[in-house]
Design a protein around this motif. Structure first.
Motif, mmCIF file in Angstrom:
data_model
loop_
_atom_site.group_PDB
_atom_site.id
_atom_site.type_symbol
_atom_site.label_atom_id
_atom_site.label_comp_id
_atom_site.label_asym_id
_atom_site.label_seq_id
_atom_site.Cartn_x
_atom_site.Cartn_y
_atom_site.Cartn_z
ATOM 1 N N LEU A 24 34.936 41.936 59.044
ATOM 2 C CA LEU A 24 35.864 42.747 58.242
ATOM 3 C C LEU A 24 36.589 41.863 57.227
ATOM 4 O O LEU A 24 36.833 42.269 56.086
ATOM 5 N N ASP A 25 36.930 40.650 57.659
ATOM 6 C CA ASP A 25 37.637 39.719 56.793
ATOM 7 C C ASP A 25 36.731 39.254 55.656
ATOM 8 O O ASP A 25 37.132 39.221 54.479
ATOM 9 N N TRP A 26 35.483 38.921 56.008
ATOM 10 C CA TRP A 26 34.507 38.525 54.986
ATOM 11 C C TRP A 26 34.362 39.636 53.946
ATOM 12 O O TRP A 26 34.412 39.394 52.747
ATOM 13 N N ASP A 27 34.217 40.864 54.431
ATOM 14 C CA ASP A 27 34.033 41.995 53.534
ATOM 15 C C ASP A 27 35.266 42.195 52.647
ATOM 16 O O ASP A 27 35.147 42.454 51.448
ATOM 17 N N ALA A 28 36.456 42.023 53.240
ATOM 18 C CA ALA A 28 37.697 42.213 52.480
ATOM 19 C C ALA A 28 37.780 41.221 51.321
ATOM 20 O O ALA A 28 38.406 41.503 50.303
ATOM 21 N N ARG A 29 37.140 40.055 51.484
ATOM 22 C CA ARG A 29 37.251 39.008 50.471
ATOM 23 C C ARG A 29 36.021 38.903 49.586
ATOM 24 O O ARG A 29 35.940 38.015 48.741
ATOM 25 N N THR A 30 35.052 39.787 49.810
ATOM 26 C CA THR A 30 33.848 39.748 48.960
ATOM 27 C C THR A 30 33.576 41.086 48.290
ATOM 28 O O THR A 30 33.519 41.160 47.067
ATOM 29 N N GLY A 31 33.428 42.162 49.066
ATOM 30 C CA GLY A 31 32.974 43.412 48.462
ATOM 31 C C GLY A 31 33.926 44.582 48.531
ATOM 32 O O GLY A 31 33.729 45.592 47.853
ATOM 33 N N MET A 32 34.979 44.504 49.336
ATOM 34 C CA MET A 32 35.841 45.665 49.565
ATOM 35 C C MET A 32 36.585 46.076 48.290
ATOM 36 O O MET A 32 37.152 45.224 47.609
ATOM 37 N N PRO A 33 36.606 47.381 47.974
ATOM 38 C CA PRO A 33 37.457 47.800 46.852
ATOM 39 C C PRO A 33 38.925 47.536 47.195
ATOM 40 O O PRO A 33 39.308 47.647 48.365
ATOM 41 N N ALA A 34 39.723 47.201 46.183
ATOM 42 C CA ALA A 34 41.123 46.834 46.435
ATOM 43 C C ALA A 34 41.858 47.932 47.192
ATOM 44 O O ALA A 34 42.731 47.659 48.017
ATOM 45 N N ALA A 35 41.484 49.178 46.940
ATOM 46 C CA ALA A 35 42.172 50.296 47.597
ATOM 47 C C ALA A 35 41.966 50.289 49.106
ATOM 48 O O ALA A 35 42.710 50.944 49.842
ATOM 49 N N GLY A 36 40.954 49.544 49.579
ATOM 50 C CA GLY A 36 40.688 49.523 51.016
ATOM 51 C C GLY A 36 41.629 48.655 51.806
ATOM 52 O O GLY A 36 41.579 48.634 53.046
ATOM 53 N N ALA A 37 42.513 47.897 51.109
ATOM 54 C CA ALA A 37 43.302 46.860 51.790
ATOM 55 C C ALA A 37 44.213 47.412 52.885
ATOM 56 O O ALA A 37 44.339 46.813 53.954
ATOM 57 N N VAL A 38 44.833 48.563 52.634
ATOM 58 C CA VAL A 38 45.783 49.102 53.620
ATOM 59 C C VAL A 38 45.042 49.486 54.904
ATOM 60 O O VAL A 38 45.413 49.087 56.015
ATOM 61 N N GLY A 39 43.944 50.244 54.735
ATOM 62 C CA GLY A 39 43.156 50.632 55.906
ATOM 63 C C GLY A 39 42.571 49.423 56.603
ATOM 64 O O GLY A 39 42.564 49.339 57.841
ATOM 65 N N ARG A 224 19.681 32.422 58.606
ATOM 66 C CA ARG A 224 20.810 32.661 59.513
ATOM 67 C C ARG A 224 22.137 32.599 58.750
ATOM 68 O O ARG A 224 23.174 32.260 59.303
ATOM 69 N N GLY A 225 22.082 32.914 57.459
ATOM 70 C CA GLY A 225 23.306 32.870 56.666
ATOM 71 C C GLY A 225 23.043 33.432 55.286
ATOM 72 O O GLY A 225 21.907 33.752 54.933
ATOM 73 N N ARG A 226 24.103 33.580 54.499
ATOM 74 C CA ARG A 226 23.956 34.061 53.128
ATOM 75 C C ARG A 226 25.123 33.588 52.279
ATOM 76 O O ARG A 226 26.157 33.165 52.779
ATOM 77 N N LEU A 227 24.900 33.683 50.959
ATOM 78 C CA LEU A 227 25.900 33.256 49.973
ATOM 79 C C LEU A 227 26.349 34.461 49.163
ATOM 80 O O LEU A 227 25.513 35.224 48.680
ATOM 81 N N ASP A 228 27.663 34.641 49.026
ATOM 82 C CA ASP A 228 28.208 35.722 48.198
ATOM 83 C C ASP A 228 29.329 35.195 47.312
ATOM 84 O O ASP A 228 29.790 34.072 47.492
ATOM 85 N N THR A 246 30.590 31.441 50.709
ATOM 86 C CA THR A 246 30.914 32.119 49.458
ATOM 87 C C THR A 246 31.151 31.072 48.371
ATOM 88 O O THR A 246 31.452 29.914 48.653
ATOM 89 N N GLY A 247 31.009 31.497 47.135
ATOM 90 C CA GLY A 247 31.233 30.602 46.006
ATOM 91 C C GLY A 247 31.937 31.341 44.881
ATOM 92 O O GLY A 247 32.140 32.561 44.935
ATOM 93 N N ARG A 248 32.374 30.558 43.899
ATOM 94 C CA ARG A 248 32.995 31.143 42.712
ATOM 95 C C ARG A 248 32.390 30.425 41.520
ATOM 96 O O ARG A 248 32.703 29.258 41.276
ATOM 97 N N PHE A 249 31.506 31.087 40.808
ATOM 98 C CA PHE A 249 30.804 30.463 39.678
ATOM 99 C C PHE A 249 31.478 30.848 38.370
ATOM 100 O O PHE A 249 31.880 31.996 38.191
ATOM 101 N N ARG A 250 31.589 29.877 37.481
ATOM 102 C CA ARG A 250 32.089 30.134 36.134
ATOM 103 C C ARG A 250 31.023 29.681 35.166
ATOM 104 O O ARG A 250 30.527 28.560 35.264
ATOM 105 N N GLU A 251 30.703 30.548 34.225
ATOM 106 C CA GLU A 251 29.625 30.229 33.303
ATOM 107 C C GLU A 251 29.926 28.968 32.482
ATOM 108 O O GLU A 251 29.033 28.210 32.148
ATOM 109 N N ASP A 252 31.213 28.720 32.215
ATOM 110 C CA ASP A 252 31.555 27.604 31.322
ATOM 111 C C ASP A 252 32.114 26.396 32.071
ATOM 112 O O ASP A 252 32.837 25.586 31.502
ATOM 113 N N TRP A 253 31.816 26.283 33.368
ATOM 114 C CA TRP A 253 32.241 25.086 34.124
ATOM 115 C C TRP A 253 31.239 24.854 35.251
ATOM 116 O O TRP A 253 31.351 25.397 36.340
#
Ligand code: ZN
Length: 506
Positions: A24-39, A224-228, A246-253
Motif C-alpha cells: 500500500l505504501d509503495w502504491d501510495a508513492r508511485t501510482g496512487m491518485p492524490a485523492a486516495g491519500a485519506v482513504g 523478483r523485483g521491478r523499477l518504477d 524506484t527512481g526519479r529520472f530527469r531528461e536534463d540531468w
C-alpha cells in the motif's frame, strides 16, 4: 519444532500484514491518485493496528511463553532461542507505545506525505507546518514511551540503529568533519570539470534501460523485483521474491536517475538476498517499527546502497569499463566526453543545497546538520515554526551556503513527513559501514578481480555471505564485526575518500 510453531505462525501472520502495508505504501508513492491519500491513510492505519494487536496480544504472549519453555534447554546462541528472546524484547517495547499513538502515527504519515508533495511543489512551509507539528509531538511522546537514558532522541535513533546514541554519534561526526574538511578544500582547489554535457537532452526511456541493465549486472533479479518512478526514490519489499525499487529520472540531468537506481538496487540486493528459510519470520520483520524488512538496521541497509552507488558505480574503473556502452546509447550528447571526463563529472565536488544530489565530500554535512535539528526538535529546544531559520543557519555554518527557499531547504526530504524522525544519522553510518565492508570485500582476490573486469557476481556473493543472507537474525554490530573484523571506524571511509581526491586532483 512443534513447540514453537505457534510463535512461528503468529510471526508469519504479522509479517504478511506488514508486507501488505508495504505494498500500500509503495502504491501510495508511485501510482496512487492524490485523492486516495485519506482513504489510504486509514487502510494503512487499520492494517498496522492489526499487526500491532497481533504482536502484543494474548496469543503472542502465550506463544512466546510456550516457545521459551520449549527452548529452555537450548544453548544461548541457538538461533531459535535468540529469535524468541528478541521478539520478547521488541514486544515489550511495542507494548509501551499507546495503541492510539501507533494508529495515529500510521494514519498521519500517509496523509502528511501527500501534503508534503504538495507543499514542496508549492514551496509552502506554512501549509506543511501543522503536519510537522503533529508529527514531532507524536515522536516526542513516542520517545518518552520507549524510554531512554540520556536524551529523548536516543530512543528514536535506536529504533533505526540499535545501540546508537547521540553520545556515540557526536564523536564520530567530529572525526568525520575534521577528516572531510581538508579533503573538501583540496578537491575545491583542483580544476573543476565542465559538466554541462550532463545537462543535455537524455531521453528518459534510454536512461531507464541503461540503469536497469547495469542494476541486473550488479545482481538485481528483475524476475523478483521491478523499477518504477516516484518523487523521492526508495526501495521496499514484500518478501525476498518481490522487491520494488524506484527512481526519479530527469531528461536534463543524466547522473540523477542512473545513480538513484543503482543506489536502490543496492538496497534491493539486500532484500532479495536474505536466506529463504528466514521468510515470514522475525528475521524479516522489524517488529518495533512494524515494518517488513530484511536489513538488520537502517544504517546497514544504507551501507549496501552506498557501497554500490559510491564505491562501485562512482569508481574510475567502473567508467573505464562501461562508458563506451553509455555513449553508444547517447552518441551525440556524449560525443566530446570520455571515460575519464565522465568519471570526473559524476564525482564533481561542490557544496550544494540538496542532500540527495550532494557529492561524497559534502554529503555528511547535510546529515550532521539534520541530526542536530532533529535532536533539538525532539529535545524541545527548537520549535517547528523556527525550522526554516535553523536550516538556514545550519547550511551557512556547515557548507557556507544561503538557502533561497524552503523547497530547496527544509521541505526537500520526505523523512519527517513520513514520521521518520531519528533516521537521518543512518545515512552517515551507512557511508562509514559501507566503506568498511567494501574494504573487507575487495581484500578477497576474487572480488577485486571481478570489479577489475566488470564482473559483479563475486562482490554480490561476498556481500550475500557476510551480510544479506542473515537478514535481521544478527545485530548490525555483529554483522559488521564478522564481515570486517572491527567496529565502526570512520578512518576507512576517510581513506577511500582521500584516495579519490588524490586521483581527482591529479
Ligand atoms: Zn538508501
Amino acid at each position: 519444532m512443534p513447540e514453537i510453531s505457534r510463535f512461528d505462525v503468529l510471526m508469519g501472520d504479522v509479517n504478511d500484514i506488514l508486507c501488505a502495508v508495504n505494498l500500500l505504501d509503495w502504491d501510495a508513492r508511485t501510482g496512487m491518485p492524490a485523492a486516495g491519500a485519506v482513504g489510504r491513510g486509514r487502510q494503512v492505519a487499520t492494517l498496522t493496528g492489526l499487526a500491532r494487536d497481533l504482536a502484543t496480544g494474548d496469543a503472542m504472549r502465550a506463544a512466546l511463553d510456550e516457545a521459551r519453555r520449549a527452548l529452555a534447554g537450548a544453548p544461548p546462541g541457538d538461533p531459535r532461542r535468540r529469535a524468541v528472546d528478541d521478539a520478547g524484547t521488541a514486544v515489550a517495547a511495542l507494548r509501551r507505545l499507546p495503541a492510539a499513538l501507533v494508529t495515529e502515527a500510521a494514519d498521519l504519515k500517509t496523509r502528511a506525505a501527500a501534503a508534503w508533495v504538495e507543499a514542496r511543489r508549492a514551496d509552502d512551509f506554512a501549509g506543511f507546518r501543522p503536519w510537522l507539528e503533529r508529527t514531532v509531538a507524536i515522536r516526542r511522546e513516542w520517545a518518552e514511551a520507549l524510554g531512554y537514558a540520556d536524551h529523548p532522541y536516543d530512543a528514536l535513533l535506536a529504533q533505526y540503529e540499535p545501540g546508537m546514541t547521540l553520545a556515540r554519534l557526536r564523536p564520530l561526526y567530529a572525526a568525520l568533519s575534521a577528516g572531510l574538511r581538508p579533503l573538501l578544500d583540496r578537491a575545491l582547489a583542483a580544476p573543476q570539470p565542465d559538466t554541462r554535457f550532463l545537462e543535455r537532452r537524455y531521453p528518459v526511456e534510454d536512461q531507464r534501460a541503461f540503469a536497469m541493465l547495469v542494476a541486473k549486472r550488479f545482481g538485481f533479479d528483475a524476475a523478483r523485483g521491478r523499477l518504477d518512478d516516484t518523487v523521492h526514490p526508495f526501495e521496499i519489499s514484500m518478501g525476498r521474491d518481490d522487491v520494488r525499487i524506484t527512481g526519479r529520472f530527469r531528461e536534463d540531468w543524466l547522473p540523477g536517475g542512473l545513480f538513484a537506481v543503482w543506489h536502490e538496487a543496492g538496497h534491493g540486493l539486500y532484500e532479495q538476498g536474505v536466506d529463504p528459510a528466514l521468510s515470514r519470520s522475525l528475521a524479516t520483520t522489524d517488529l518495533l517499527n512494524l515494518y517488513a524488512v530484511a536489513g538488520a538496521s537502517f544504517g546497514l541497509h544504507e551501507s549496501q546502497s552506498r557501497l554500490l552507488e559510491n564505491r562501485v558505480a562512482r569508481s574510475h574503473r567502473f567508467w573505464q569499463l562501461h562508458f563506451g556502452e553509455l555513449r553508444a546509447r547517447f552518441p551525440e550528447q556524449l560525443a566530446e566526453a570520455d571515460a575519464d571526463l565522465f568519471w570526473r563529472a559524476v564525482n564533481r565536488v561542490r557544496p550544494s543545497l540538496i542532500r540527495v544530489e550532494a557529492d561524497e565530500l559534502t554529503y555528511d554535512a547535510h546529515i550532521m546538520m539534520r541530526t542536530e535539528i532533529e535532536a533539538a526538535l525532539i529535545g524541545g529546544e527548537l520549535a517547528v515554526g523556527d525550522l526554516p531559520g535553523a536550516w538556514a543557519d545550519g547550511m551557512r555554518d556547515g557548507l557556507g551556503l544561503c538557502v533561497p527557499n524552503d523547497r530547496e531547504g527544509v521541505l526537500q526530504d520526505v523523512h519527517w513527513a513520513t514520521g521518520l524522525v531519528g533516521s537521518f544519522p543512518t545515512y552517515t553510518l551507512g557511508n562509514v559501514m559501507g566503506a568498511q565492508i567494501f574494504a573487507a570485500a575487495v581484500a578477497a582476490p576474487e572480488v577485486a578481480n571481478g570489479l577489475e573486469r566488470g564482473d559483479y557476481g563475486p562482490l554480490r556473493h561476498w556481500l550475500n555471505r557476510h551480510v544479506h543472507r542473515h537478514g535481521r537474525s544478527r545485530t548490525p554490530t555483529e554483522i559488521l564485526r564478522d564481515a570486517t573484523g572491527s567496529d565502526l571506524d570512520p578512518s576507512i571511509y576517510l581513506g577511500q575518500l582521500a584516495a579519490k581526491v588524490d586521483r581527482l586532483a591529479a
